[in-house]
Design a protein around this motif. Structure first.
Motif, mmCIF file in Angstrom:
data_model
loop_
_atom_site.group_PDB
_atom_site.id
_atom_site.type_symbol
_atom_site.label_atom_id
_atom_site.label_comp_id
_atom_site.label_asym_id
_atom_site.label_seq_id
_atom_site.Cartn_x
_atom_site.Cartn_y
_atom_site.Cartn_z
ATOM 1 N N ASN A 52 30.805 -39.851 18.736
ATOM 2 C CA ASN A 52 31.096 -39.165 17.410
ATOM 3 C C ASN A 52 30.094 -39.666 16.510
ATOM 4 O O ASN A 52 30.043 -38.884 15.296
ATOM 5 N N VAL A 53 29.149 -40.332 16.685
ATOM 6 C CA VAL A 53 28.263 -40.719 15.865
ATOM 7 C C VAL A 53 27.240 -39.823 15.614
ATOM 8 O O VAL A 53 26.676 -39.789 14.528
ATOM 9 N N GLY A 54 26.994 -38.924 16.509
ATOM 10 C CA GLY A 54 26.229 -37.989 16.739
ATOM 11 C C GLY A 54 26.729 -36.929 15.371
ATOM 12 O O GLY A 54 25.905 -36.564 14.490
ATOM 13 N N PRO A 55 27.995 -36.342 15.436
ATOM 14 C CA PRO A 55 28.372 -35.270 14.456
ATOM 15 C C PRO A 55 28.289 -35.975 13.243
ATOM 16 O O PRO A 55 28.260 -35.321 12.162
ATOM 17 N N LEU A 56 28.743 -37.372 13.063
ATOM 18 C CA LEU A 56 28.817 -37.882 11.665
ATOM 19 C C LEU A 56 27.459 -38.002 11.079
ATOM 20 O O LEU A 56 27.288 -37.640 10.002
ATOM 21 N N CYS A 57 26.195 -38.183 12.034
ATOM 22 C CA CYS A 57 25.115 -38.282 11.264
ATOM 23 C C CYS A 57 24.532 -36.760 10.900
ATOM 24 O O CYS A 57 24.045 -36.559 9.803
ATOM 25 N N ILE A 58 24.992 -35.696 11.761
ATOM 26 C CA ILE A 58 24.638 -34.458 11.343
ATOM 27 C C ILE A 58 25.210 -34.171 10.084
ATOM 28 O O ILE A 58 24.916 -33.537 9.188
ATOM 29 N N THR A 59 26.709 -34.502 9.821
ATOM 30 C CA THR A 59 27.357 -34.081 8.683
ATOM 31 C C THR A 59 26.998 -34.880 7.460
ATOM 32 O O THR A 59 27.200 -34.293 6.448
ATOM 33 N N LEU A 60 26.812 -35.999 7.541
ATOM 34 C CA LEU A 60 26.197 -36.935 6.514
ATOM 35 C C LEU A 60 24.629 -36.124 5.779
ATOM 36 O O LEU A 60 24.386 -36.245 4.621
ATOM 37 N N PHE A 61 23.901 -35.670 6.754
ATOM 38 C CA PHE A 61 22.485 -35.325 6.498
ATOM 39 C C PHE A 61 22.909 -33.867 5.816
ATOM 40 O O PHE A 61 22.211 -33.570 4.881
ATOM 41 N N HIS A 62 23.953 -32.987 6.311
ATOM 42 C CA HIS A 62 24.141 -31.798 5.891
ATOM 43 C C HIS A 62 24.946 -32.009 4.255
ATOM 44 O O HIS A 62 24.559 -30.922 3.508
ATOM 45 N N ARG A 63 25.552 -32.883 4.117
ATOM 46 C CA ARG A 63 26.210 -33.195 2.729
ATOM 47 C C ARG A 63 25.177 -33.876 1.628
ATOM 48 O O ARG A 63 25.075 -33.505 0.447
ATOM 49 N N PHE A 64 24.212 -34.787 2.056
ATOM 50 C CA PHE A 64 23.330 -35.400 1.241
ATOM 51 C C PHE A 64 22.083 -34.910 1.232
ATOM 52 O O PHE A 64 21.336 -35.026 0.330
ATOM 53 N N ARG A 65 21.685 -34.488 2.286
ATOM 54 C CA ARG A 65 20.263 -33.759 2.412
ATOM 55 C C ARG A 65 20.338 -32.461 3.134
ATOM 56 O O ARG A 65 19.910 -32.178 4.363
ATOM 57 N N PRO A 66 21.070 -31.652 2.426
ATOM 58 C CA PRO A 66 21.065 -30.182 3.014
ATOM 59 C C PRO A 66 19.625 -29.340 3.287
ATOM 60 O O PRO A 66 19.025 -29.378 2.495
ATOM 61 N N GLY A 67 19.763 -28.633 4.464
ATOM 62 C CA GLY A 67 18.645 -28.162 4.981
ATOM 63 C C GLY A 67 17.483 -29.129 5.682
ATOM 64 O O GLY A 67 16.554 -28.403 6.101
ATOM 65 N N CYS A 68 17.750 -30.244 5.707
ATOM 66 C CA CYS A 68 16.688 -30.993 6.167
ATOM 67 C C CYS A 68 16.608 -31.010 7.606
ATOM 68 O O CYS A 68 15.787 -31.578 8.320
ATOM 69 N N ILE A 69 17.443 -30.840 8.325
ATOM 70 C CA ILE A 69 17.775 -30.644 9.755
ATOM 71 C C ILE A 69 17.484 -29.331 10.143
ATOM 72 O O ILE A 69 18.133 -28.636 9.954
ATOM 73 N N PRO A 70 16.365 -28.938 11.140
ATOM 74 C CA PRO A 70 16.185 -27.806 11.652
ATOM 75 C C PRO A 70 17.160 -27.467 12.610
ATOM 76 O O PRO A 70 17.266 -28.258 13.759
ATOM 77 N N GLU A 71 18.139 -26.457 12.666
ATOM 78 C CA GLU A 71 19.166 -26.183 13.468
ATOM 79 C C GLU A 71 18.905 -25.763 14.888
ATOM 80 O O GLU A 71 19.354 -26.497 15.650
ATOM 81 N N VAL A 72 17.848 -24.908 14.947
ATOM 82 C CA VAL A 72 17.518 -24.260 16.109
ATOM 83 C C VAL A 72 16.939 -25.379 17.124
ATOM 84 O O VAL A 72 17.219 -25.689 18.190
#
Length: 458
Positions: A52-72
């Motif tokens: 669950n470290v994977g979804p945790l990192c994705i969620t934190l990035f989405h919360r504090f750095r929205p848009g910084c992770i390219p989804e596709v």
């Protein structure tokens, strides 16, 4: 084009949990061949929660750095990793090494972590991607997610994994089997051997090996990867969400009005004012959002963590047939619930609350039978077997319906809401698994039916 999109979305959704579900249905065969034995399920439970470290990192990035992770690109990377891990399983699943003086299936456990990382991360990446498509495709996605449990279960049934029979075992029969049995099986039998014939539960040989099973699992993951590639290559108009289509129509209408009535400034100004009204995002009261997210956490805790931990205790007391039927039919109930959601699309929150209460009632009955193991109600009766199978099917079906409807609710809200929906799913699943692990493996609240049947009153 619509039918093709539905097909691609369904295949794409089936890759969300097909790998981990495949490991679970293969466990009855793996525990007889790997050194961890029947402790292997508890190892899997802990490894999945670590992933669950994977979804945790994705969620934190989405919360504090929205848009910084390219989804596709992230989804492509996840699916490639899952396909590669499944393929490596085919060749390395039985490789062992000595850790702290004890043999362990290290390759299997390490690859399990990567598969769990893939499937856990899919909850916060696959769902948000579906916001690019119109709402009706989200229900198809949940049907595919249900197939992620059904397809491996059907393969396992064809394989005949975990089936056993009772036979009379003598010294001579064990001696004749000596070249064909593992060291663990030999020493286990040597400790229990007597001069007189004795009944013993024997595992039947599988119709095909785990190698073939993991190859088929790799094909399923590769199909998901191909389906996602197809979705990204569809014409752009098929990737537009319902809101985007509405905005595009309004924009086109404004251009037409400007071309046909260039001298009418009043109509132009009215058009320019109407466009922001059409784009307005719905705003829900905080209480309703809290209720929906609470449903997501609660339902996933029951379906992914709490009840799966005790299904054997709940069903095996009624016999192996009851267990196999409850597992197979429950897997079928999941995608059927998604199809039902297309026809019965009542999304009112009171209705979802009622369905959740009904599903929780079936969950309570299943849990009660697990607590009463090895002497549940109506043991030895056909009615008891039928009721426990029906209860498991209705438990899975009703709460799967709630999952679909809550996802549709949040899909209509925003892309961000779907990210948090995936995070809530993982939170509920982790809470349920961590709650049940000490109850099952430390406190030993649940008793196996094996060797305890004599404790039941006649």
């Amino acid at each position: 084009m619509s039918l093709l999109t539905h097909l691609l979305v369904c295949i794409f959704g089936s890759g969300s949990w097909v790998a981990i579900n495949g490991l679970w249905v293969e466990l009855p065969l793996l525990v007889t061949q790997l050194p961890e034995g029947w402790y292997l399920p508890s190892y899997l439970t802990i490894i999945i929660q670590l992933a669950n470290v994977g979804p945790l990192c994705i969620t934190l990035f989405h919360r504090f750095r929205p848009g910084c992770i390219p989804e596709v690109p992230v989804i492509f990377a996840v699916l490639v990793l899952g396909t590669t891990a499944c393929l490596l399983f085919s060749f390395l699943w039985e490789k062992t090494s000595v850790v702290a003086g004890v043999p362990h299936s290290t390759a299997f456990l390490v690859l399990t972590f990567f598969l769990a990382l893939v499937d856990c991360t899919s909850s916060v990446t696959f769902l948000p991607f579906m916001a690019r498509l119109p709402t009706q495709y989200l229900t198809t996605f949940f049907v595919g997610e249900g197939l992620s449990g059904l397809l491996p279960a059907l393969v396992a049934l064809a394989q005949g994994s975990g089936l056993n029979t009772c036979a009379q075992i003598t010294n001579d029969s064990i001696t004749n089997e000596l070249p064909n049995i593992t060291k663990a099986s030999f020493f286990l039998r040597a400790q229990n051997i007597t001069l007189n014939p004795q009944p013993e539960s024997c595992y039947l040989p599988a119709n095909f090996s785990p190698f073939v099973f993991f190859i088929l699992l790799s094909i399923m993951m590769a199909s998901c990867l191909a389906a996602f590639f197809g979705l990204t290559r569809l014409p752009k108009q098929w990737e537009l969400s319902t809101e985007d289509l509405l905005v595009s129509q309004v924009t086109l209408r404004s251009f037409q009005l400007q071309e046909t009535s260039t001298g009418s400034s009043n109509r132009d100004s009215c058009t320019s004012v109407a466009l922001p009204e059409e784009k307005k995002t719905p705003v829900w009261p905080q209480a309703q959002l809290a209720f929906i997210y609470t449903l997501v956490v609660f339902v996933n805790a029951l379906t992914n963590g709490i009840l799966p931990s005790v299904q054997t205790y709940s069903c095996m007391s009624y016999g192996s047939m009851a267990y196999h039927l409850s597992a197979a039919l429950s897997a079928m109930a999941n995608p059927l619930a998604g199809i039902l959601a297309m026809c019965l699309s009542n999304r009112s929150l009171p209705w979802l609350g009622v369905i959740t209460v009904v599903g929780t009632g079936f969950a309570a009955y299943n849990m009660a039978m697990a607590v009463l193991s090895p002497c549940p109600l109506l043991k030895g009766s056909r009615w008891g077997e039928a009721i426990i199978v029906i209860s498991w099917v209705l438990f899975t079906g009703t709460l799967s319906y709630v999952k679909v409807m809550t996802g549709v609710h949040l899909r209509n809200l925003s892309h961000s809401a779907l990210v948090w929906c995936g995070a809530a799913e993982q939170l509920g699943s982790a809470f349920g698994a961590l709650l049940m692990f000490p109850l099952v493996n430390v406190i030993h609240l649940f008793k196996s039916a094996d060797g305890n049947s004599q404790l039941c009153p006649s």
